[in-house]
Write a protein that holds these residues in place. Structure first.
Motif, PDB file in Angstrom:
ATOM      1  N   MET A  45      -1.018 -56.758 -16.034  1.00  0.00           N
ATOM      2  CA  MET A  45      -2.685 -56.322 -15.258  1.00  0.00           C
ATOM      3  C   MET A  45      -3.388 -55.293 -15.566  1.00  0.00           C
ATOM      4  SD  MET A  45      -4.239 -58.270 -13.304  1.00  0.00           S
ATOM      5  CE  MET A  45      -5.812 -57.841 -12.177  1.00  0.00           C
ATOM      6  N   HIS A  70      -6.456 -55.253 -17.985  1.00  0.00           N
ATOM      7  CA  HIS A  70      -7.765 -55.083 -17.202  1.00  0.00           C
ATOM      8  C   HIS A  70      -8.625 -54.167 -17.887  1.00  0.00           C
ATOM      9  CE1 HIS A  70     -10.341 -52.404 -14.618  1.00  0.00           C
ATOM     10  NE2 HIS A  70      -9.863 -51.807 -15.335  1.00  0.00           N
ATOM     11  N   ARG A 117      -9.158 -59.278  -7.661  1.00  0.00           N
ATOM     12  CA  ARG A 117      -7.209 -59.097  -7.891  1.00  0.00           C
ATOM     13  C   ARG A 117      -6.826 -57.623  -8.495  1.00  0.00           C
ATOM     14  NH1 ARG A 117      -5.927 -62.548 -11.856  1.00  0.00           N
ATOM     15  NH2 ARG A 117      -8.404 -62.777 -13.052  1.00  0.00           N
ATOM     16  N   ARG A 118      -8.118 -57.200  -9.022  1.00  0.00           N
ATOM     17  CA  ARG A 118      -7.070 -55.992  -9.939  1.00  0.00           C
ATOM     18  C   ARG A 118      -6.994 -54.951  -8.258  1.00  0.00           C
ATOM     19  NH1 ARG A 118      -9.393 -51.129 -11.440  1.00  0.00           N
ATOM     20  NH2 ARG A 118     -12.141 -51.463 -10.540  1.00  0.00           N
ATOM     21  N   ARG A 119      -8.398 -54.873  -7.375  1.00  0.00           N
ATOM     22  CA  ARG A 119      -8.072 -53.942  -6.379  1.00  0.00           C
ATOM     23  C   ARG A 119      -6.917 -54.182  -5.349  1.00  0.00           C
ATOM     24  NH1 ARG A 119     -14.335 -54.829  -6.613  1.00  0.00           N
ATOM     25  NH2 ARG A 119     -13.997 -56.718  -4.632  1.00  0.00           N
ATOM     26  N   ASP A 120      -6.435 -55.905  -5.132  1.00  0.00           N
ATOM     27  CA  ASP A 120      -5.203 -56.513  -4.283  1.00  0.00           C
ATOM     28  C   ASP A 120      -4.401 -55.924  -5.617  1.00  0.00           C
ATOM     29  OD1 ASP A 120      -7.695 -57.077  -2.926  1.00  0.00           O
ATOM     30  OD2 ASP A 120      -7.082 -59.378  -3.259  1.00  0.00           O
ATOM     31  N   ASP A 121      -4.119 -55.876  -6.601  1.00  0.00           N
ATOM     32  CA  ASP A 121      -2.772 -55.250  -6.905  1.00  0.00           C
ATOM     33  C   ASP A 121      -2.892 -53.767  -6.814  1.00  0.00           C
ATOM     34  OD1 ASP A 121      -2.396 -57.988  -8.125  1.00  0.00           O
ATOM     35  OD2 ASP A 121      -3.218 -57.564  -9.924  1.00  0.00           O
ATOM     36  N   GLN A 122      -3.830 -53.181  -7.682  1.00  0.00           N
ATOM     37  CA  GLN A 122      -3.628 -51.127  -7.207  1.00  0.00           C
ATOM     38  C   GLN A 122      -3.386 -51.850  -5.503  1.00  0.00           C
ATOM     39  OE1 GLN A 122      -4.602 -49.521  -9.365  1.00  0.00           O
ATOM     40  NE2 GLN A 122      -3.136 -48.521  -8.286  1.00  0.00           N
ATOM     41  N   LYS A 123      -4.002 -51.747  -4.982  1.00  0.00           N
ATOM     42  CA  LYS A 123      -3.294 -51.642  -3.726  1.00  0.00           C
ATOM     43  C   LYS A 123      -2.144 -52.148  -3.215  1.00  0.00           C
ATOM     44  CE  LYS A 123      -7.734 -53.025  -0.724  1.00  0.00           C
ATOM     45  NZ  LYS A 123      -8.503 -53.571   0.065  1.00  0.00           N
ATOM     46  N   VAL A 124      -1.387 -53.220  -4.056  1.00  0.00           N
ATOM     47  CA  VAL A 124      -0.375 -53.472  -3.874  1.00  0.00           C
ATOM     48  C   VAL A 124       0.708 -52.685  -4.567  1.00  0.00           C
ATOM     49  CG1 VAL A 124       1.696 -54.795  -4.798  1.00  0.00           C
ATOM     50  CG2 VAL A 124      -0.373 -55.768  -3.829  1.00  0.00           C
ATOM     51  N   ILE A 125       0.319 -52.153  -6.035  1.00  0.00           N
ATOM     52  CA  ILE A 125       0.837 -50.878  -6.495  1.00  0.00           C
ATOM     53  C   ILE A 125       0.441 -49.620  -5.705  1.00  0.00           C
ATOM     54  CG2 ILE A 125       1.251 -49.521  -8.673  1.00  0.00           C
ATOM     55  CD1 ILE A 125      -0.734 -51.349 -10.175  1.00  0.00           C
TER      56      ILE A 125
END
Length: 412
Positions: free
Chosen positions: A1, A5, A173-181
């Motif tokens: 990801m 980005h 999606r990038r913000r969601d992935d960052q939250k998961v990370i």
């Protein structure tokens, strides 16, 4: 990801650079035309002035949006784009308008992008009509000319809105992935703290049971020697000798703990050289440690940090258990890389002698060995710990390419 980005960010930079080049080209062409005809020089100057202004605005955009001023940025960008829309036609100025509408969608909302496009189209249409108000015929001519110019631009700006929606979806999606990370990193840190807490508790317990017990014996022996010195001198000296021997054992145990808990001192050491440093730190306790490995294993350890860390931790844990639980005198370490897998064997004798039965056939598989097992399984490998013919074997197999692993605990 992360790489995706980066590629999107680079694509946006390329699009911005291309749009500015188009605007500069339009300004230069208009300047040349104005020099020949004497008409259109103000438009050319306006476009030339907007090139550095729009460049600075786009360069500052990420920082302004992060500061929470996306709406203000969008309004300013649309106002600056208005001269481009007013004086422009379907030529090189369109890419700038398209990106400004797209950024309005990304930085504010879909409605903001629609409003930006509508403003640009309405101003352009109104100016075409305003230039033809001398008569009804001229008015209708202005309306037709306005529609001829506005409708194609409207179609192109719809592509800008679509681009903005795509970028907005990507940002979400990038913000969601960052939250998961971030959650995973937090969970990992919590797990690490819990594991360290367990290890500290285990170390404290063993220090209390081992070193604390010996210190208690020393204190009791010295107290008894003090009471007996006037009654039975020989008994007093015997207690002093007992305290001396117990002190030696306590010092040896403390040195063992220091060696066991010390990491590799040379951070630049790689491959088998790092294993030698680990072995050397334990040789200071009187333990004989022999390390052997082939060139392939040395090369793999030096090139793969994850496998190297796993092997180093397994060797350190094997040596610690050999010294702490097995009271070993000799440890042999074998490392080999073959058939797309790394194989480690840590073999130690038992300090109580081959003829005597050890109090434990296999050391307790507590925090240390369990941690090595978990790391091995994560890498798709296997760990086996067992007693074989009066020796304790710790075997770790890690595939260089592959998945799926097992752990085996047995008494041999």
């Amino acid at each position: 990801m992360g790489s995706f980005h980066v590629s999107v960010e680079r694509t946006l930079v390329v699009l911005q650079a291309a749009a500015l080049c188009c605007l500069l080209t339009a300004a230069v062409l208009r300047t040349v035309d104005a020099a020949e005809t004497g008409d259109g020089l103000p438009v050319a100057i306006t476009w030339l002035a907007l090139v550095p202004i729009v460049t600075a605005l786009w360069a500052l955009r990420p920082r302004i949006v992060r500061a929470g001023h996306g709406a203000e940025w969008t309004i300013l960008a649309v106002l600056l784009a208005t001269p481009i829309a007013v004086f422009g036609t379907l030529n090189f100025t369109i890419p700038v308008l398209l990106l400004i509408v797209a950024f309005a969608v990304v930085d504010v909302s879909l409605r903001a992008g629609i409003h930006a496009a509508a403003w640009i189209l309405c101003v352009g249409f109104a100016l075409h009509v305003a230039d033809n108000l001398t008569s009804w015929g001229a008015f209708f001519t202005g309306v037709i000319q306005g529609l001829i110019n506005v409708v194609p631009v409207a179609v192109l700006l719809c592509f800008g809105i679509a681009l903005g929606l795509s970028l907005r979806s990507f940002e979400k999606r990038r913000r969601d992935d960052q939250k998961v990370i971030n959650r995973l990193q937090h969970a990992t840190e919590m797990e690490k703290e819990l594991l360290l807490s367990d290890e500290r508790a285990r170390s404290a317990r063993e220090l209390h049971d081992g070193l604390g017990h010996r210190l208690t014996l020393i204190s009791m022996s010295l107290e008894l020697a003090e009471r007996m010195r006037g009654i039975d001198v020989d008994q007093a000296w015997e207690e002093i000798r007992t305290a001396r021997d117990t002190t030696s054992d306590a010092l040896a145990e403390m040195r063992m703990w220091v060696r066991a808990l010390s990491p590799v001192r040379d951070a630049d050491a790689r491959g088998l050289a790092a294993l030698e440093l680990i072995a050397e730190s334990f040789r200071g306790t009187g333990l004989t440690v022999d390390v052997s490995g082939d060139e392939a294993s040395d090369r793999e350890l030096a090139s793969d940090d994850e496998i190297a860390l796993l092997i180093y931790r397994a060797v350190q844990e094997g040596l610690t258990n050999a010294l702490r639980h097995g009271r070993a005198r000799t440890v042999r370490i074998f490392l080999a890389a073959k058939e797309q897998q790394m194989e480690l064997a840590v073999i130690n004798d038992f300090g109580w002698g081959a003829a005597a039965e050890p109090p434990e056939l296999v050391p307790a598989f507590g925090f240390g060995l369990r941690g090595i097992s978990d790391r091995t399984l994560e890498r798709g490998g296997s760990m086996r710990a067992r007693r074989v013919d009066g020796e304790f074997h710790l075997d770790v197999v890690v595939p260089l390419h592959g998945s799926g692993g097992t752990e085996v605990f047995s008494s041999g």
